[in-house]
Design an enzyme around this catalytic site. Structure first.
Site, PDB file in Angstrom:
ATOM      1  N   HIS A 186       0.874  -1.187   0.000  1.00 56.85           N
ATOM      2  CA  HIS A 186       0.000   0.000   0.000  1.00 56.85           C
ATOM      3  C   HIS A 186       0.912   1.238   0.000  1.00 56.85           C
ATOM      4  CE1 HIS A 186      -2.739   2.982   1.847  1.00 56.85           C
ATOM      5  NE2 HIS A 186      -3.739   2.200   1.458  1.00 56.85           N
ATOM      6  N   ASP A 219       2.943  -4.673   7.998  1.00 55.20           N
ATOM      7  CA  ASP A 219       1.721  -3.904   7.796  1.00 55.20           C
ATOM      8  C   ASP A 219       0.556  -4.872   8.009  1.00 55.20           C
ATOM      9  OD1 ASP A 219      -0.552  -2.737   6.834  1.00 55.20           O
ATOM     10  OD2 ASP A 219       0.351  -1.930   5.005  1.00 55.20           O
ATOM     11  N   GLN A 246      -4.767  -5.268   6.935  1.00 50.51           N
ATOM     12  CA  GLN A 246      -5.837  -6.151   6.451  1.00 50.51           C
ATOM     13  C   GLN A 246      -5.832  -7.491   7.187  1.00 50.51           C
ATOM     14  OE1 GLN A 246      -8.151  -5.099   4.536  1.00 50.51           O
ATOM     15  NE2 GLN A 246      -7.231  -3.260   3.649  1.00 50.51           N
ATOM     16  N   LYS A 261     -10.509  -0.742  10.705  1.00 44.61           N
ATOM     17  CA  LYS A 261     -10.600  -1.969   9.899  1.00 44.61           C
ATOM     18  C   LYS A 261     -10.860  -3.196  10.779  1.00 44.61           C
ATOM     19  CE  LYS A 261      -7.413  -0.382   6.293  1.00 44.61           C
ATOM     20  NZ  LYS A 261      -8.212   0.190   5.218  1.00 44.61           N
ATOM     21  N   CYS A 320      -4.863   2.490  -3.624  1.00 44.18           N
ATOM     22  CA  CYS A 320      -3.598   2.979  -3.044  1.00 44.18           C
ATOM     23  C   CYS A 320      -2.472   1.968  -3.235  1.00 44.18           C
ATOM     24  CB  CYS A 320      -3.750   3.354  -1.567  1.00 44.18           C
ATOM     25  SG  CYS A 320      -5.004   4.579  -1.264  1.00 44.18           S
TER      26      CYS A 320
END
Ligand code: C6P
Length: 409
Positions: free
Chosen positions: A126, A203, A206, A229, A367
């Site tokens: 991202h 990261d 998600q 999220k 993104c």
């Protein structure tokens, strides 16, 4: 925490936003990778803070401030439990994933990276996990290296390993790609990087809320995610960091709460985690995120993972049955994100026509412009599922895509 048997209809009752209509049709919300809906318990936690508990934290001896501080720190303990971190002080509250990555790039990067040092990221990152490193490289003369993925959207492990050298000081990699759905073999990636002495930031935007995450088992040095999220409020997030690293790092921002003492001659800094939490935090947001963690634990991450895999399998079959539709991201190890393109129909048109059917998906580059470049496409349509979605909603999505194709025939 006691878990109830997984029942999607019961779960749906906890999410008031699922009940709204769009264009006089029942809403089918398939944009969960962008942000998730909030259960009533999260909404209550935020509302109750403002209704009867409004106060700043760590600053007052009065009752409301003491209560807000206790609830705020309790949320930290809940996140520690969710991630299986060693200590609560390893949980830093941020604005979200983006701020967590910027914090590491700025604080760790400025203090410990030198000219010629190498940073490895991947082609599927991202923008939040690209731009902060480009900025650091420009400031310090470091070199950014990019690990490629194959046409299924799987990181090419051998190519990644080839990029690792004694010059590699930091690896920053996404656990689950937001535009491809790929689940990276993150534990192996971390071990590869550690062998070369590099530290690793994951990261987890998600991932947390979809898979069970154990930072001690993964042995990652940092992991960032966003509250919104994981069924919590917007504007809050978490940076997990190993205490030994966070201790050595300089503060990211200066201000209230991050100091031990201030004189005009010399300022000393607070202990962890407060050293990294300058200024009044989003108290209600953090408390709401704590309620979201409780909610997730009450369903069980293993149950969520299992159910979302079922949705992914069902959705993959349903979309593959549509002639001409091409899935972008077909990794063997995937999560419930389905990006696709249709011949000669721009994704924005797909998104607009699906919206008219009450179906919310995201269209665009998500993104991740380098991912679009890899496939030589400007954009995709992306349906992303959460544990409150159903196979009936996937059927509606498939029907609506067929309708879009008819319109453009
Ligand atoms: N992806 C999406 O629709 P923030 O904006 O800080 O909460 O999260 C940034 C971010 C970082 N990494 C990954 C893998 C992400 O998916 C995101 C956010 C959203 O896919 C908005 S672009």
């Amino acid at each position: 925490m006691k878990q109830k048997p997984f029942n999607v209809e019961d779960i749906r009752k906890s999410f008031p936003n699922l009940k709204v209509g769009v264009h006089e049709k029942p809403l089918v919300y398939l944009d969960n990778a962008a942000t998730t809906f909030k259960p009533q318990s999260v909404i209550n936690a935020v509302a109750n803070h403002y209704k009867s508990g409004t106060s700043n934290v760590h600053r007052g001896v009065h009752t409301l401030s003491q209560q807000a501080t206790a609830a705020f720190e309790d949320a930290r303990n809940k996140v520690q439990g969710l991630l299986h971190a060693r200590k609560p002080c390893e949980i830093i509250f941020t604005k979200g994933t983006t701020e967590g990555i910027n914090l590491v790039a700025s604080s760790y990067g400025q203090a410990f990276l030198r000219k010629g040092d190498e940073i490895v990221i991947s082609e599927m990152e991202h923008h939040s996990n690209i731009v902060p490193w480009q900025m650091l490289c420009a400031a310090k003369g470091c070199i950014l290296k990019i690990a490629p993925f194959n046409d299924q959207g799987e990181l090419i492990r051998e190519e990644f390993q080839k990029l690792l050298t004694p010059k590699t000081k930091l690896v920053s990699i996404v656990y689950i790609s937001n535009s491809l759905g790929t689940i990276n073999p993150i534990k192996e990636i971390i071990a590869d990087a550690h062998k070369q002495g590099a530290i690793v930031l994951v990261d987890g935007a998600q991932t947390v809320g979809h898979l069970a995450v154990n930072v001690q088992d993964l042995d990652c040095d940092f992991l960032a995610f966003s509250g919104h999220k994981i069924f919590g409020p917007t504007g809050v997030g978490v940076l997990y960091g190993k205490e030994s690293l966070l201790d050595q790092m300089p503060p990211y921002q200066g201000g209230g709460d991050m100091i031990a003492s201030v004189t005009f001659e010399k300022t000393t800094y607070n202990v962890l985690p407060y050293k990294f939490e300058a200024g009044t935090p989003d108290v209600a947001g953090v408390i709401g995120m704590g309620a979201a963690v409780d909610y997730l634990q009450s369903i069980g991450l293993k149950n969520i993972e299992r159910y979302e895999q079922e949705l992914l399998n069902y959705g993959t079959k349903a979309l593959n049955a549509i002639s001409g539709l091409r899935l972008i991201g077909t990794a063997k190890n995937k999560t419930s994100i389905l990006s696709f393109v249709l011949p000669d129909i721009h994704p924005h048109d797909v998104g607009t026509l699906l919206d008219e059917e009450g179906i919310a998906i995201r269209t665009g580059h998500h993104c991740t412009q380098p991912v679009m470049k890899h496939f030589n496409i400007p954009a995709t349509s992306r349906a992303s599922f959460a544990f409150y979605n159903t196979s009936a909603e996937i059927d509606q999505l498939a029907q609506a895509i067929l309708k879009v194709k008819d319109v453009f025939r």
